[in-house]
Design a protein around this motif. Sequence first.
Motif, PDB file in Angstrom:
ATOM      1  N   LEU A   1      34.818  -5.580  16.031  1.00 44.26           N
ATOM      2  CA  LEU A   1      36.060  -6.221  16.452  1.00 44.26           C
ATOM      3  C   LEU A   1      37.059  -6.209  15.307  1.00 44.26           C
ATOM      4  O   LEU A   1      36.705  -6.354  14.134  1.00 44.26           O
ATOM      5  CB  LEU A   1      35.793  -7.671  16.859  1.00 44.26           C
ATOM      6  N   SER A   2      38.332  -6.070  15.667  1.00 43.87           N
ATOM      7  CA  SER A   2      39.369  -6.182  14.654  1.00 43.87           C
ATOM      8  C   SER A   2      39.478  -7.646  14.229  1.00 43.87           C
ATOM      9  O   SER A   2      39.052  -8.560  14.950  1.00 43.87           O
ATOM     10  CB  SER A   2      40.714  -5.710  15.212  1.00 43.87           C
TER      11      SER A   2
ATOM     12  N   GLU B   1      42.120  -9.437  14.094  1.00 48.07           N
ATOM     13  CA  GLU B   1      43.018 -10.144  15.017  1.00 48.07           C
ATOM     14  C   GLU B   1      42.282 -10.548  16.290  1.00 48.07           C
ATOM     15  O   GLU B   1      42.411 -11.683  16.766  1.00 48.07           O
ATOM     16  CB  GLU B   1      44.210  -9.243  15.369  1.00 48.07           C
ATOM     17  N   THR B   2      41.452  -9.612  16.820  1.00 49.12           N
ATOM     18  CA  THR B   2      40.683  -9.924  18.033  1.00 49.12           C
ATOM     19  C   THR B   2      39.664 -11.014  17.775  1.00 49.12           C
ATOM     20  O   THR B   2      39.477 -11.927  18.587  1.00 49.12           O
ATOM     21  CB  THR B   2      39.981  -8.659  18.550  1.00 49.12           C
TER      22      THR B   2
ATOM     23  N   LYS C   1      41.361 -14.339  17.708  1.00 52.14           N
ATOM     24  CA  LYS C   1      41.759 -14.778  19.046  1.00 52.14           C
ATOM     25  C   LYS C   1      40.559 -15.315  19.812  1.00 52.14           C
ATOM     26  O   LYS C   1      40.642 -16.349  20.484  1.00 52.14           O
ATOM     27  CB  LYS C   1      42.401 -13.624  19.812  1.00 52.14           C
ATOM     28  N   LEU C   2      39.425 -14.621  19.693  1.00 53.28           N
ATOM     29  CA  LEU C   2      38.224 -15.081  20.384  1.00 53.28           C
ATOM     30  C   LEU C   2      37.763 -16.433  19.827  1.00 53.28           C
ATOM     31  O   LEU C   2      37.351 -17.315  20.587  1.00 53.28           O
ATOM     32  CB  LEU C   2      37.112 -14.048  20.255  1.00 53.28           C
TER      33      LEU C   2
ATOM     34  N   THR D   1      42.780 -15.883  30.340  1.00 48.75           N
ATOM     35  CA  THR D   1      42.467 -14.602  29.683  1.00 48.75           C
ATOM     36  C   THR D   1      41.352 -13.850  30.397  1.00 48.75           C
ATOM     37  O   THR D   1      41.428 -12.622  30.564  1.00 48.75           O
ATOM     38  CB  THR D   1      42.066 -14.843  28.216  1.00 48.75           C
TER      39      THR D   1
END
Length: 521
Positions: free
Chosen positions: A3-4, A6-7, A10-11, A26
């Motif tokens: 995962l990046s 940023e992702t 967010k998670l 989402t």
Amino acid sequence: MGLSKETAQKLKYLWEDGHEIEWIETFIKIVNKDTKLVPFILTPEQKKFVEELVKYGIVLKSRQLGISVIIIALSIRQCIVYPNSNCLLVSHDQKSCNAIFDKLKQQFNSLPMWLKPKENANNRQEIKMANGSKISAVCAGNKDVGRGDTLHLVHLSEFAFWKMPEKQLNSITQALAPDGKLIIESTANGLNYFYNLYFQAKNNENSYKSFFFNWIDGSTLFEKDYENSVEIYKAKNNNELLKVEELNDEEKELVNLGATMEQLMWRRLKVASGGLDAFHMEYPSQDIEAFISTGANVFDNKRITEVQRSIKKNNYIPKNNITDLPLELQKFYGRSFFIYQIPQVGQKYYIGCDLSEGVGLDHSVVEVFSQDGEQVAEFYNNKVKPYQMAEIINMIGRYYNKALLNIERASGGNSCIERLRYNYKYLNMLKQKMFDERNKAIWRLGFETNSKSKNIIINDFIELFDTGAIKINSLRLLQEMQTFVINDTGNMGANSGSHDDCVMGTALALFALKDGRHYKW
């Protein structure tokens, strides 16, 4: 592939408590009224419900506002974010249970594949997940509901239609986890256990937080229905739309609550097909009108609803606007004591007192009326002892120009009368002329309530209310009037599980008002 950053951030954000709305919007999709699968974007009512939800919630609602749908989504989130969770969805009959489970499966199957846990079981009753979580959908009345389980989210749907609801609720509550949530949700179904629970919650008398969602604010879900109703209305009325000057008094009040002309045309068609009482029950604009009463009601339920509709929430005078309130009364203000009109110079006031023993059951009530018949203040509390009530009544009476007191001689009333007369030297109290065993006339302070005298003061109350001779400002009093009935034995009193303390306090005040005397002091 990893995962990046940023992702991942967010998670992490979505998995935190307090971000339930963003998580649902989402990841979950629902089928809309056009049968299309679309992202679950919450309505304002659904958002308010999620944001304000606490451990115990009770929801009175208009039909088809999507409360069950959002609770299903919350249960799915619970089971994914917190593995080994156990969620229970209870419906009042098999048809509703099947409908709930179909919506559950639809939402669960809409999850992204990477997010959806593997299913160990998926049948007509439950979804079991490989992460140890499960969601069960069952019917009320099943003796095994919640037995042996620890429940983390429970939804009791259409609770007003359950058989033996109190017994089943007690059983389910015992299975609730310390950090679990219990949500009771229903449309109204008369004056029953759900009615009592809801208004107790509204009055802060139990552990539940009350929610009410009316049909006017839920307009976003019915836009096409309104459009179709406009065309039907025009076809039935020479291609004319409903005009403001054609509105009746109730419709004008609905406009004040935010109803549009399109909504009112839809409403007129609903009322024409099902009747006004049925519409009030299924599509209430205010909570009190949802509960259709039986013919045993003593007071006119239609008039109660009309009066309630005219009263704004928190209609009492703000505490900061009252400069001369005694200190002892200030600590009760806004919780047990409410003033709707401050004392006026030269005005006479009349106070009715129905007192309890202050042990957490019945309430001690003080109702204050002006000589013009307006309710100007109200006090109610079920924890204040009779000797403390004497001090409170003394202060309220003196504050309202040494008002005439009419105190029922029962329960805590006798001791209050003694303290008021001899400790506080309060002289303006109603006296009753009675005769002893030798037929000698004696005067006794306070009011003796028996079946005959109770009928007299209640019927006086009914007449004054029906003829518009009095103005009631208390929503609590109106709620009690709605459940004040004649039972099978012909006796008048509160419906089972309800209270009538404010009704009796008001009847005593109005008896004193009708008598009209004031003793020189």
